[in-house]
Each structure stands twice: as C-alpha cells, then as structure tokens.
Design an enzyme around this catalytic site. Sequence first.
Site, PDB file in Angstrom:
ATOM      1  N   HIS A 117     -12.034 -16.236  15.070  1.00 21.79           N
ATOM      2  CA  HIS A 117     -12.480 -15.035  15.788  1.00 21.79           C
ATOM      3  C   HIS A 117     -12.252 -13.821  14.887  1.00 21.79           C
ATOM      4  O   HIS A 117     -11.186 -13.678  14.276  1.00 21.79           O
ATOM      5  CB  HIS A 117     -11.682 -14.888  17.087  1.00 21.79           C
ATOM      6  N   HIS A 163     -14.902  -4.296  12.590  1.00 16.11           N
ATOM      7  CA  HIS A 163     -14.728  -4.334  14.030  1.00 16.11           C
ATOM      8  C   HIS A 163     -15.133  -2.959  14.564  1.00 16.11           C
ATOM      9  O   HIS A 163     -14.382  -1.997  14.452  1.00 16.11           O
ATOM     10  CB  HIS A 163     -13.267  -4.653  14.371  1.00 16.11           C
TER      11      HIS A 163
END
Length: 558
Positions: A117, A163
């Site tokens: 992830h 991110h």
Amino acid sequence: MSKQSYRVCLCFRRRFKMAVAQAPEDVKNLFEMYSENGLMNVDGLHKFLVEYQKEDETTTDDAQKIIDGSKHLPKNGLHVEAFFRHLFSDTNSPQVSLGVHHDMNAPLSHYFIFTGHNSYLTGNQLNSDCSDVPIINALKRGVRVIELDIWPNSEKDDVHVLHGGTLTAPVTLLKCLSSIKEYAFVSSDFPVVITLEDHLTPDLQAKAANMITQTLGDILFTPGSEVFKEFPSPETLKKRIIISTKPPKDYTEAKEDKDKENDLKSDKADDEVATKKAEPHENKPKQKKAPEYKRLIAIHAGKPKGGLDECLEVDPEKVRRLSLSELELEKAAETHGKQIVRFTQRNMLRVYPKGIRVDSSNYNPMIAWLHGAQMVAFNMQGCDKHLWLMHGMFKANGQCGYVKKPDFLLNTNEIFDPEVKHSEKTILKVTVYLGEGWYYDFDHTHFDPYSPPDFYVKVGIAGVPADKQMTKSKIVEDSWVPSWNQEFEFHLTMPQLALLRIEVHEYDMSEKDDFAGQTCLPVSEIRSGIRAVPLMDKKGDKYNNVKLLMRFEFTNPS
C-alpha cells in the site's frame, strides 16, 4: 585465523557446550534410542529422520551427507554433541523446503497475493519522503503488487508519484518504473501488478502510457482492447508486469464525479479514506480520453454505483477488481459474507488501511483472507505485529508472493460462510525447549546492564476467531541460553489459514518488556519433529544467530 576470531570461536563453542549440557531429556532419549555405544551411525540417523522427523523421502545418502558435514570426528556417525548441533542447525528448518509447490495454473483470483500500500512512502502517510527505495525493498522481500499514486507535477508537464494532499516529497514516475523493472523478479518469477491511483489529465495519461511502455518494454503485459472473462494464471504471466487501475474518463467527467464524492472524504481515487484534496473544477473544454493509456490496463478497477449488492455482483462475461477499506470490509462482512466469498472466486478484491493510519500501521489481515480477498494491501515500511502475520503468510509456497487459496474458498457449488463455526480439524502440539544466539547478536548490556537477561516466550495462533489464541511460557532468569521445556496445545478448525506466532521477550520489572525476536510460520507448511526455528527482528529480517529449539506434532482430534 586472527586471535580475535579464534577467541570468538572458542566462546561460541563454550556457550554451545552449555546449551548441550541443557539439552532436553527428549533429545537425550532420542539419541539413546537411535544410537549404539554413544554413536549414531548412518542407519540410525536415517531411521530417526524417517520415523521421528517424518521426513519420508529422506535417503541414507542424505543421512550420510549430514554426518559428512559434521565438524566432529569420527566420520562414521554422530556423537551426542554433533547430533544436537544438527538439530540446532539452519538445515533443520521448521518449514517444508519444496520451493513453489502450489498449482500455479489457476486464474489470478484463486491466489492470495503479497500486496503493498502506497509502496513509494519511506515513512508516515503525511510528511515522509517518496522514493523508489521502499519499492525496491518490497520487491526484494517478494511483494508482487506495487501501488503508485500518480499526479501532475507543479508545472503540469510531467508525472510525479506522491501521496496527494499531504506534505510528502514527490518522486518521478519514471524513476519508480525503472526500479520496478530492475527489481521485479529478483525474488520471484511470478507476475508483478502495478496498481495506479490516477489523478492525471488525458494528456498526462498519454505521457504516462508512453513512459510505462518505453520503460517496461517486452515484460509489460498488454491485453489491448480485450476484457478478460477469466483472469490469466500466474504461470502464464511469469516475468510479466501487469497494470491495474480504473479505465480513464473524460477529464471534465472525472472532475464532476470527484466533486460528488466530497462527502466520502476518501484519500483514494480507488475509494480510500484520506486527506487528499481534489483540485478546483476548471471550466476547460472537454478533453479526449487517452486510448493508449486504456489499452495498458489488464485488471480493470472501479466501484459500481449503488450499494453492496451492486458492488459484489458477479458478471459471467468479465472480471474486475474492487477496492474496500478495512472498515468497509468489516461492515460488509457483517451482512454480505457469502457474497464477498462468491465475488472473490472470480474477481479481485483489494483491501487497504483506513485513512487515519497516518503512522503507516496496519490492520488484522485475517478477516480479508477469510473472505477470499486476494490483495490485502499493507504498509511495508513499518514493523507492527500485523505485518509479521503478512510475512508469515507469504513464507508459504517457496516465498514466491502467491499462495493458493484453500479449496473451501473456491468451491462454487457450496459457497463458504465465514460466519459459521467449523469443527476441529487438527491439534498442533508445540514444545519450546531452549533458545540460543542473543549473546552474539545483541550488546551484552542491551537487556540489562548488570545481569544476564530474563527471557520468556509467547506462542500462539493467528487465524479465524475460533482458532485465535496466545500463550506464554515461564520466565527463565539470568540466562543467555534459556531452557523452558514447555508444551502448548492448539486445537484448530481451519489450519489452512492458521499462522503460528512466536515471540521472545525479556522481562523487565520496572519498564516495558524488551523485544528479543519473533517469527510467524504458516501452519500448513510446518514440519513435524524437533526443529531449529530462526528468529527475526521487528522488521522481519533474520538475526544471524538467534534461534529456538522446538518440537511440532500434529494429531487428530479424538
């Protein structure tokens, strides 16, 4: 040999003799049983390996190699110290050494797949650096699914990986792709899947498609316009890289959809809870889709409109990937358990950490595996106990990153119900004899500045709720070579999904107990008999010397 090396060797031998002096009665009795006149010859050793260790395929030649490899004379057999040394050696592994032994010709949906992830993050989810280094580390460990979040750079003319909506420093997509190509198959020949969380405009999608095509070259698997009715197998996709993401929409269409999703507060374009922020809607002319980008997508992702019934609908004409957060899965499992299992028999389910895990911690993967989820996405840069379970699961099947799901999860005639408690299938008896190696791998004042450590062992099962259990040994005080000689018993209803957890801690009366090693083993691959169990550090890396001598026995319920 230098004087220092000689002193180390003498020290090691002296301490090993201390361990031999503490050898369990079981070991001494076995030596007496299979030896004559204080010597275990090749026939006695072969008989021990077959009868007691259950190594049915072992030959007398194999036994002779063990004797020949011993550093102790005479060469026609083993005396008790050499026998004990063999039991405590790395060759006496607790896990079967069959390499890849599962059927690898079934569709991809029939396997649990080692999945990362936000694979590019070096630390937490808010302000750590983005880099190709954690991607490389993950691939070296055997991870087969790499996640990249792709965004326009500040000039809108290149593609960055970061991110979004956080303070994480970006890395270029090209650098990530180059490292994936270089390290994809260093630990396993089976396919690598790149899941893309796409925040690009069509022109940058076209640029990304060109980067992917040019960088990966022939190892990129491209299905073209084909939509799979059934996923290909890991065997047919060996040494190939696969792209998985949502099929692209028109840019303005995607922006309108994003505006409608504000109430979800999700950090994933793929439905994840997060802190990412959409850019303000711009009144631009409608831009065309990037067909070259769409043609790269082998595993189509997306969540259909509607509720859970629509999300979990099985289409006999095509397969797809669905993503759910850990919380969404828990909620869905309460009411749609059998539907999730049915869905995952043909389709892919990816589960990811909830957005508030900004420290890059992980969740219990068991509920996802119990429902057949193939891609249980984990933050690989941490060192939490749930990550130890993930490492344990993928020690199976030669550590190739693919583990065949148990038959009960694949039976289409009788869909498995995760809520039903099942009958006991087997009993695992675990004996912890003694431990060795901390004296060489740790500073001598690491645990206590004034005295030797006080070690204890925790042994337990991670698995379905009925099998979950954790036990604890007595504390052995003031010893670098602790001897426990304790047996634990575990009654298992689903040994196919069970993992044996082993942890060693040093007791501290005034502060938190010190960590002293851990490992996690798939119960389905544990070998019977007396075995040397190497321990790992918190990150899952093997210590040089720390190991436990343990015995494993499987019996049928009465």
